[in-house]
Design a protein around this motif. Structure first.
Motif, PDB file in Angstrom:
ATOM      1  N   ASN A  71       8.560   8.383 -17.993  1.00  0.00           N
ATOM      2  CA  ASN A  71       7.692   7.486 -18.760  1.00  0.00           C
ATOM      3  C   ASN A  71       6.668   6.771 -17.889  1.00  0.00           C
ATOM      4  OD1 ASN A  71       9.151   8.095 -21.122  1.00  0.00           O
ATOM      5  ND2 ASN A  71      10.689   6.545 -20.611  1.00  0.00           N
ATOM      6  N   ASN A  72       6.653   7.100 -16.597  1.00  0.00           N
ATOM      7  CA  ASN A  72       5.695   6.513 -15.648  1.00  0.00           C
ATOM      8  C   ASN A  72       5.792   4.991 -15.562  1.00  0.00           C
ATOM      9  OD1 ASN A  72       4.592   9.041 -14.938  1.00  0.00           O
ATOM     10  ND2 ASN A  72       3.196   8.980 -16.695  1.00  0.00           N
ATOM     11  N   HIS A  73       7.007   4.469 -15.690  1.00  0.00           N
ATOM     12  CA  HIS A  73       7.216   3.043 -15.475  1.00  0.00           C
ATOM     13  C   HIS A  73       7.422   2.781 -13.978  1.00  0.00           C
ATOM     14  CE1 HIS A  73       7.326   2.206 -19.688  1.00  0.00           C
ATOM     15  NE2 HIS A  73       8.377   2.968 -19.902  1.00  0.00           N
ATOM     16  N   GLY A  74       6.926   1.645 -13.522  1.00  0.00           N
ATOM     17  CA  GLY A  74       7.080   1.292 -12.113  1.00  0.00           C
ATOM     18  C   GLY A  74       8.508   0.903 -11.786  1.00  0.00           C
ATOM     19  N   THR A  76      11.441   2.809  -3.273  1.00  0.00           N
ATOM     20  CA  THR A  76      10.918   2.861  -4.637  1.00  0.00           C
ATOM     21  C   THR A  76       9.526   2.263  -4.666  1.00  0.00           C
ATOM     22  OG1 THR A  76      11.992   0.746  -5.126  1.00  0.00           O
ATOM     23  CG2 THR A  76      13.181   2.774  -5.739  1.00  0.00           C
ATOM     24  N   SER A  77       8.797   2.581  -5.746  1.00  0.00           N
ATOM     25  CA  SER A  77       7.402   2.160  -5.813  1.00  0.00           C
ATOM     26  C   SER A  77       6.964   2.065  -7.265  1.00  0.00           C
ATOM     27  CB  SER A  77       6.509   3.139  -5.049  1.00  0.00           C
ATOM     28  OG  SER A  77       5.144   2.878  -5.283  1.00  0.00           O
ATOM     29  N   TYR A  78       5.796   1.463  -7.461  1.00  0.00           N
ATOM     30  CA  TYR A  78       5.189   1.417  -8.779  1.00  0.00           C
ATOM     31  C   TYR A  78       4.599   2.756  -9.197  1.00  0.00           C
ATOM     32  CZ  TYR A  78       5.607  -3.584  -9.640  1.00  0.00           C
ATOM     33  OH  TYR A  78       6.099  -4.838  -9.916  1.00  0.00           O
ATOM     34  N   ASP A  79       4.611   3.761  -8.323  1.00  0.00           N
ATOM     35  CA  ASP A  79       4.175   5.091  -8.738  1.00  0.00           C
ATOM     36  C   ASP A  79       5.290   5.876  -9.428  1.00  0.00           C
ATOM     37  OD1 ASP A  79       5.850   5.679  -6.656  1.00  0.00           O
ATOM     38  OD2 ASP A  79       4.319   6.597  -5.382  1.00  0.00           O
ATOM     39  N   SER A  80       6.380   5.177  -9.791  1.00  0.00           N
ATOM     40  CA  SER A  80       7.488   5.731 -10.589  1.00  0.00           C
ATOM     41  C   SER A  80       8.348   6.727  -9.825  1.00  0.00           C
ATOM     42  CB  SER A  80       6.948   6.414 -11.866  1.00  0.00           C
ATOM     43  OG  SER A  80       6.118   5.541 -12.585  1.00  0.00           O
ATOM     44  N   THR A  81       8.325   6.698  -8.497  1.00  0.00           N
ATOM     45  CA  THR A  81       9.085   7.662  -7.704  1.00  0.00           C
ATOM     46  C   THR A  81      10.140   6.974  -6.860  1.00  0.00           C
ATOM     47  OG1 THR A  81       7.463   7.582  -5.906  1.00  0.00           O
ATOM     48  CG2 THR A  81       7.147   9.270  -7.596  1.00  0.00           C
ATOM     49  N   LYS A 130       0.815  -1.204   0.000  1.00  0.00           N
ATOM     50  CA  LYS A 130       0.000   0.000   0.000  1.00  0.00           C
ATOM     51  C   LYS A 130       0.854   1.261   0.000  1.00  0.00           C
ATOM     52  CE  LYS A 130      -3.961  -1.999  -0.111  1.00  0.00           C
ATOM     53  NZ  LYS A 130      -4.941  -1.951   0.970  1.00  0.00           N
ATOM     54  N   GLY A 131       2.189   1.122  -0.055  1.00  0.00           N
ATOM     55  CA  GLY A 131       3.070   2.277  -0.098  1.00  0.00           C
ATOM     56  C   GLY A 131       3.532   2.763   1.250  1.00  0.00           C
ATOM     57  N   THR A 132       3.238   2.037   2.320  1.00  0.00           N
ATOM     58  CA  THR A 132       3.631   2.428   3.667  1.00  0.00           C
ATOM     59  C   THR A 132       4.995   1.836   4.015  1.00  0.00           C
ATOM     60  OG1 THR A 132       1.298   2.477   4.320  1.00  0.00           O
ATOM     61  CG2 THR A 132       2.929   2.434   6.086  1.00  0.00           C
ATOM     62  N   VAL A 133       5.808   2.625   4.706  1.00  0.00           N
ATOM     63  CA  VAL A 133       7.103   2.170   5.212  1.00  0.00           C
ATOM     64  C   VAL A 133       7.057   2.234   6.738  1.00  0.00           C
ATOM     65  CG1 VAL A 133       9.572   2.628   5.331  1.00  0.00           C
ATOM     66  CG2 VAL A 133       8.365   2.883   3.162  1.00  0.00           C
ATOM     67  N   GLY A 134       7.294   1.107   7.390  1.00  0.00           N
ATOM     68  CA  GLY A 134       7.283   1.038   8.846  1.00  0.00           C
ATOM     69  C   GLY A 134       8.689   1.043   9.408  1.00  0.00           C
ATOM     70  N   LEU A 135       8.860   1.700  10.541  1.00  0.00           N
ATOM     71  CA  LEU A 135      10.146   1.799  11.231  1.00  0.00           C
ATOM     72  C   LEU A 135       9.961   1.390  12.681  1.00  0.00           C
ATOM     73  CD1 LEU A 135      13.121   2.732  11.576  1.00  0.00           C
ATOM     74  CD2 LEU A 135      12.235   5.042  11.941  1.00  0.00           C
ATOM     75  N   ALA A 136      10.821   0.493  13.147  1.00  0.00           N
ATOM     76  CA  ALA A 136      10.820   0.062  14.553  1.00  0.00           C
ATOM     77  C   ALA A 136      12.241   0.184  15.083  1.00  0.00           C
ATOM     78  CB  ALA A 136      10.311  -1.371  14.685  1.00  0.00           C
ATOM     79  N   ILE A 173       6.707   3.444  14.144  1.00  0.00           N
ATOM     80  CA  ILE A 173       6.008   4.501  13.423  1.00  0.00           C
ATOM     81  C   ILE A 173       5.873   4.068  11.972  1.00  0.00           C
ATOM     82  CG2 ILE A 173       8.093   5.798  12.816  1.00  0.00           C
ATOM     83  CD1 ILE A 173       6.492   8.365  13.240  1.00  0.00           C
ATOM     84  N   ASN A 174       4.798   4.500  11.328  1.00  0.00           N
ATOM     85  CA  ASN A 174       4.548   4.216   9.916  1.00  0.00           C
ATOM     86  C   ASN A 174       4.548   5.514   9.120  1.00  0.00           C
ATOM     87  OD1 ASN A 174       4.290   1.445  10.255  1.00  0.00           O
ATOM     88  ND2 ASN A 174       2.079   1.532  10.560  1.00  0.00           N
ATOM     89  N   TYR A 175       5.260   5.507   7.991  1.00  0.00           N
ATOM     90  CA  TYR A 175       5.318   6.649   7.093  1.00  0.00           C
ATOM     91  C   TYR A 175       4.549   6.314   5.820  1.00  0.00           C
ATOM     92  CZ  TYR A 175       9.302   8.021  10.038  1.00  0.00           C
ATOM     93  OH  TYR A 175      10.109   8.347  11.096  1.00  0.00           O
ATOM     94  N   ASP A 176       3.702   7.244   5.394  1.00  0.00           N
ATOM     95  CA  ASP A 176       2.988   7.083   4.131  1.00  0.00           C
ATOM     96  C   ASP A 176       3.881   7.593   2.998  1.00  0.00           C
ATOM     97  OD1 ASP A 176       0.761   6.022   5.391  1.00  0.00           O
ATOM     98  OD2 ASP A 176      -0.147   7.985   5.710  1.00  0.00           O
ATOM     99  N   PHE A 177       4.705   6.703   2.504  1.00  0.00           N
ATOM    100  CA  PHE A 177       5.679   7.083   1.479  1.00  0.00           C
ATOM    101  C   PHE A 177       5.019   7.297   0.117  1.00  0.00           C
ATOM    102  CE2 PHE A 177       9.202   6.701   4.147  1.00  0.00           C
ATOM    103  CZ  PHE A 177      10.382   6.844   3.446  1.00  0.00           C
ATOM    104  N   HIS A 178       4.373   6.251  -0.387  1.00  0.00           N
ATOM    105  CA  HIS A 178       3.946   6.239  -1.780  1.00  0.00           C
ATOM    106  C   HIS A 178       2.432   6.111  -1.878  1.00  0.00           C
ATOM    107  CE1 HIS A 178       8.136   5.726  -3.091  1.00  0.00           C
ATOM    108  NE2 HIS A 178       8.249   4.862  -2.101  1.00  0.00           N
ATOM    109  N   LYS A 179       1.956   6.352  -3.082  1.00  0.00           N
ATOM    110  CA  LYS A 179       0.540   6.214  -3.378  1.00  0.00           C
ATOM    111  C   LYS A 179       0.228   4.879  -4.033  1.00  0.00           C
ATOM    112  CE  LYS A 179      -0.018  11.190  -4.053  1.00  0.00           C
ATOM    113  NZ  LYS A 179      -0.427  12.276  -4.994  1.00  0.00           N
ATOM    114  N   ALA A 180       1.243   4.083  -4.252  1.00  0.00           N
ATOM    115  CA  ALA A 180       1.054   2.771  -4.895  1.00  0.00           C
ATOM    116  C   ALA A 180       1.965   1.757  -4.217  1.00  0.00           C
ATOM    117  CB  ALA A 180       1.334   2.871  -6.397  1.00  0.00           C
TER     118      ALA A 180
END
Length: 513
Positions: free
Chosen positions: A294-297, A270-275, A225-231, A245-252
């Motif tokens: 080019n919006n490739h994942g 990295t993510s499938y949202d091309s970022t 879901k694009g979330t990155v968790g840190l412990a 804590i959880n960070y909402d990194f990406h939208k995909a």
């Protein structure tokens, strides 16, 4: 005769004249208004007995049909049809009388119960799905294992700020302690304490990484879901509480996450949202390092140097990204036409890297010569992942046909055809369980250079340690490890191993207290 004729003619003429004089007269209807006296208006009309009329009509119809002999014809026709039908055999039905008090056998597997009839815990269910009506302090003992149902509550802004400050305190600008000497231990001494089982990400865990510091134990993981968790917690108190804590990194779908090598207080993902994003833990800010035009994942990445990364895309391209430039400079290479799942750089030869994916092989490339492929390792099936061991002498591959293969660097160099290299060793290992479980991959163990980790589907649940010849060296198991450890990593200098399942729950193996 003459007078008679004249007389008759005169009479005819007279009649015709009378007819012509009598013209047709149209009659007009005259509407007359009849006034009804008030006494007649108040009178009620007599009600008709409908049932009596219906009964009389039925009797009249019946008498009419009997007069025509229709009822007799009907009875004769019925008797004729019954006589022509063959007599069927009567079936002997056996009826079973079931008593209400008779015991009914039900499946304990479907009811998620053990052989004794006790309810089994479900470790793969996220904390948010636990029934909130249950008592918070409910404890269940299953095979001497203590499972506590927890109720997850949202943090208030004050609590969230205090949590961020506590996590930042672990990453302050003080000199981090990184031991150069590696610890010696026995795998049998490692176990999972109750405090070291926790939820790292809210959704399916895809990738994990561990910080190289020796004074702080920091684990990160990303989910689909694009979330990155840190412990985080200090290594001096391995059985103490975690700060999470959880960070909402990406939208995909997030595909890979690692600690930054140039700045250990940053997390790259990295993510499938091309970022390709960076999060500064101390400043609590996110920076978009680059985005594919080019919006490739983006499927995976690895560090060629602290400031240069290799990034793979789902269309089969490899990007060489220089993070020192603003904006980041990107150089693109078309290495395959299929989707890439994993990318790993040889720890001993930074210019050499391997990729795997939906191709039925593992491709080895050299950055100094990207015009031709260096080696092609034949797997005859698509791959879930291919990784070098820490000493760079072997490549371990987990394939879709439930196999684990080992390719030796010596066999690659001495091969007659470098584009058709057979595996040095191959064993059967169930890598795909179902669509809800992340496939197993063999991942290198940085503390012991020749070893790999891979999860196991056997009971009891365990993490298998393999050497470069696919031989089992050890198996890590614990009473608290009751799910499939699909993602496994180890600390580079300390005897700490972390296994995560597909629901985002991690199990941390540490030495006995």
């Amino acid at each position: 005769m003459m007078p008679v004729a004249l007389r008759s003619r005169s009479l005819r003429d007279q009649n015709e004249s009378e007819d012509t004089l009598l013209l047709p007269v149209t009659k007009r209807r005259v509407q007359t208004k009849v006034e009804i006296p008030e006494e007649d208006e108040m009178k009620e009309e007599p009600m008709r007995n409908i049932e009596e009329i219906r009964r009389k009509n039925l009797e009249d119809n019946k008498a009419f049909l009997e007069g025509l002999l229709m009822t007799k014809i009907r009875d004769d026709f019925k008797s004729l049809t019954h006589s022509l039908q063959p007599e069927g055999k009567k079936r002997d039905y056996k009826y079973i009388t079931v008593s209400e008090n008779a015991p009914v056998r039900r499946s304990r597997r479907l009811a998620h119960m053990n052989v004794d009839g006790n309810k089994l815990p479900s470790p793969d269910v996220s904390d948010s799905e636990i029934n909130a009506n249950e008592d918070e302090n409910t404890d269940m003992m299953v095979k001497r294992q203590k499972v506590t149902k927890r109720i997850v509550s949202q943090l208030t802004p004050e609590e969230q700020e205090a949590l961020n400050a506590k996590i930042k305190s672990f990453f302050e600008d003080k000199q981090p302690i990184i031991e150069s000497t590696k610890s010696t231990f026995n795998f049998s001494d490692l176990d999972v304490a109750d405090e070291n089982v926790f939820k790292l990400t809210p959704d399916r865990l895809i990738s994990m990484d561990m910080h190289s510091r020796s004074d702080v134990l920091a684990v990160i993981g990303c989910d689909r879901k694009g979330t990155v968790g840190l412990a985080v917690k200090p290594t001096s108190d391995l059985h103490g509480p975690w700060s999470k804590i959880n960070y909402d990194f990406h939208k995909a779908y997030a595909t890979c996450c690692r600690f930054d090598q140039s700045n250990p207080n940053c997390i790259n993902s990295t993510s499938y949202d091309s970022t390709f994003l960076t999060c500064d833990i101390m400043k609590n800010q996110f920076i978009e390092m680059f985005k594919d035009t080019n919006n490739h994942g983006l499927t995976a990445f690895d560090y060629h140097s602290p400031q240069i990364c290799l990034v793979s895309e789902d269309n089969g391209d490899i990007l060489v990204v220089d993070l020192r430039a603003v904006p980041a400079s990107v150089e693109r290479f078309d290495v395959t036409k299929k989707r890439i799942r994993s990318l790993h750089i040889n720890p001993k030869k930074k210019d050499e890297f391997c990729i795997s994916g939906t191709d039925n092989c593992v491709k080895v490339w050299d950055l100094r010569n990207m015009s031709t492929m260096k080696y092609c390792l034949q797997t005859n099936s698509s791959c879930y992942g291919a990784y070098y061991n820490q000493c760079g002498s072997h490549v371990f591959v987990a394939t879709r046909d439930d196999s684990v293969m080992s390719f030796s660097l010596d066999a690659m160099q001495s091969a007659d055809d470098p584009l058709n290299i057979a595996p040095t060793k191959k064993i059967h290992h169930r890598n795909y369980v179902n669509r809800f479980v992340t496939p197993f991959t063999a991942q290198p163990y940085s503390l012991i250079e020749s070893h790999f980790f891979i999860g196991s589907n056997t009971h009891p649940r365990q993490i298998t340690v393999l050497d470069e010849n696919c031989e089992t060296v050890a198996s890590l198991s614990s009473e608290n490890l009751n799910s499939l450890p699909t993602i496994n990593i180890g600390h580079p200098t300390l005897p700490i191993i972390v296994g995560g399942n597909s629901s985002g729950r991690v199990h941390v193996f540490t030495g006995q207290a």
